[in-house]
Design an enzyme around this catalytic site. Structure first.
Site, PDB file in Angstrom:
ATOM      1  N   GLU A  48      44.209  50.554-109.383  1.00  0.00           N
ATOM      2  CA  GLU A  48      43.231  51.255-108.597  1.00  0.00           C
ATOM      3  C   GLU A  48      42.198  50.117-107.498  1.00  0.00           C
ATOM      4  O   GLU A  48      42.335  50.267-106.247  1.00  0.00           O
ATOM      5  CB  GLU A  48      41.978  51.866-109.306  1.00  0.00           C
ATOM      6  CG  GLU A  48      42.860  52.775-110.093  1.00  0.00           C
ATOM      7  CD  GLU A  48      44.072  53.761-109.238  1.00  0.00           C
ATOM      8  OE1 GLU A  48      42.903  53.877-107.839  1.00  0.00           O
ATOM      9  OE2 GLU A  48      44.672  54.999-109.244  1.00  0.00           O
ATOM     10  N   TYR A 131      35.098  56.805-107.240  1.00  0.00           N
ATOM     11  CA  TYR A 131      36.349  57.182-107.358  1.00  0.00           C
ATOM     12  C   TYR A 131      37.131  56.056-108.619  1.00  0.00           C
ATOM     13  O   TYR A 131      37.700  56.763-109.525  1.00  0.00           O
ATOM     14  CB  TYR A 131      37.054  57.327-105.728  1.00  0.00           C
ATOM     15  CG  TYR A 131      38.663  56.521-105.898  1.00  0.00           C
ATOM     16  CD1 TYR A 131      39.006  58.099-106.460  1.00  0.00           C
ATOM     17  CD2 TYR A 131      39.426  55.311-106.131  1.00  0.00           C
ATOM     18  CE1 TYR A 131      40.484  58.101-106.681  1.00  0.00           C
ATOM     19  CE2 TYR A 131      40.612  55.324-106.757  1.00  0.00           C
ATOM     20  CZ  TYR A 131      41.191  56.297-106.504  1.00  0.00           C
ATOM     21  OH  TYR A 131      42.290  56.645-106.531  1.00  0.00           O
ATOM     22  N   ASP A 149      40.747  61.381-103.860  1.00  0.00           N
ATOM     23  CA  ASP A 149      41.138  59.694-102.940  1.00  0.00           C
ATOM     24  C   ASP A 149      41.838  60.620-101.534  1.00  0.00           C
ATOM     25  O   ASP A 149      40.972  61.857-101.146  1.00  0.00           O
ATOM     26  CB  ASP A 149      42.487  58.778-103.738  1.00  0.00           C
ATOM     27  CG  ASP A 149      43.142  59.340-103.297  1.00  0.00           C
ATOM     28  OD1 ASP A 149      43.131  60.410-103.304  1.00  0.00           O
ATOM     29  OD2 ASP A 149      44.670  58.656-103.800  1.00  0.00           O
TER      30      ASP A 149
END
Length: 355
Positions: A48, A131, A149
């Site tokens: 990520e 996020y 996203d």
């Protein structure tokens, strides 16, 4: 937008996207198959961070390189920051690499190598924003979290024809994603939506004919899918000027370590003239001597500005420099120096120019 105003539609969207993912999930090295065991939190966190503002295609090889070299968060924490930055070279946005190492040290030393499971606790980790915290909580720990996203943002804006321009529209988009996120399997659902945005609901020429939620898509019904999400007009980027300095002796090139703070902080690079996002460089060489200047050999685009680079080549036989931060690096092994892309472009130009 009231969340309960489209609950029936939300249920249908959630079911259709989930079913599509079972048969069409992308095979990615940091993922587990749909419905399978939860993936390694270290792998989810690492991927990520790498995927922020970077494509899956670019990240795959870096992820595999990092996990082969540093298979656990403790291994990454024990690495030298300079080695982590060098391994990151080419991925861009280098503050991510510095925060990556800082976060690994934090998890290894303060949390005994165990990532927190709660979204609120994940938010306290270096380099982890809203996020990323939601993605790790959902994907690595199976928690219900609302993950948005860029791909999901586009998908959801189209599904509900959310026409409030970004960034204000993000609030409505998140509310809509909240409405369609199931209580169970939120991690798989988030990844399903990511895949939809990456492969079907693309920014240009979306593949609506094979979309599993075409019938529920408000933008499709309007016939203007590419109008969503509504983005503000682009601002012209300022153009900055920089000068890099090429100093070579006995098949070795002089490198410097950039200041720890600021753009490309802590990275090995060619000596330069102090350019920055807010100003041109001063163009003054680091040592006196004969220099040959090659104008505008590299053009490089950053998020908020563009940079035009000159390369000045030192031509005196005698080299008088012994600064502590200087490094003489073998030209044959320059690829191993981990230079940022911008500087690697200049090196490539010079080596090609000599042939």
């Amino acid at each position: 937008m009231a969340v309960d105003s489209f609950s029936a539609k939300a249920r249908k969207i959630s079911a259709n996207i989930g079913a599509h993912y079972v048969d069409n999930a992308r095979n990615l090295p940091w993922r587990s198959p749909p419905g399978g065991d939860l993936p390694d939190p270290y792998h989810v966190w690492l991927s990520e961070i790498m995927l922020q503002q970077t494509t899956v295609g670019a990240v795959k090889s870096y992820f595999e390189k990092f996990t082969a070299r540093w298979p656990t968060v403790e291994c990454l924490a024990a690495a030298n920051e300079a080695d982590v930055l060098a391994a990151w070279a080419g991925l861009g946005y280098y503050a991510r690499a510095r925060n990556l190492h800082k976060c690994a040290v934090h998890v290894a030393e303060k949390m005994h190598g165990i990532f927190p499971r709660k979204e609120s606790e994940l938010l306290g980790l270096p380099g982890v924003g809203a996020y990323t915290a939601a993605a790790i909580a959902a994907i690595a720990f199976g928690k219900r979290a609302v993950v948005v996203d860029a791909n999901i943002e586009r998908l959801v804006a189209r599904l509900f024809a959310i026409d409030t321009p970004l960034p204000k529209g993000k609030i409505e988009i998140r509310a809509a994603m909240d409405a369609i996120t199931p209580k169970q399997g939120a991690g798989d659902f988030a990844q399903a939506c990511m895949d939809m945005g990456a492969t079907i609901c693309t920014s240009k020429n979306p593949k609506c004919d094979i979309c599993p939620v075409q019938k529920q898509c408000a933008a499709f019904a309007l016939g203007n899918m590419e109008s969503f999400p509504v983005k503000p007009p682009k601002k012209d980027k300022p153009v900055r000027r920089a000068r890099f300095f090429w100093i070579e002796r006995q098949d070795r090139i002089l490198l410097a370590t950039r200041p720890p703070k600021g753009m490309l902080g802590g990275m090995r690079a060619l000596p330069d003239d102090g350019w920055a996002a807010g100003n041109d460089g001063h163009a003054m060489p680091p040592i006196a001597g004969k220099w040959q200047v090659h104008d505008n050999i590299v053009q490089h685009s950053f998020t908020h500005f563009s940079l035009e680079v000159d390369l000045a080549v030192y031509q005196d036989e005698k080299i008088a420099t012994n600064k502590d931060e200087n490094i003489w690096w073998p030209l044959n092994d320059i690829a191993e120096a981990g230079l940022p892309t911008l500087y690697a472009k200049a090196v490539k130009w010079k080596l090609k120019e000599e042939k």
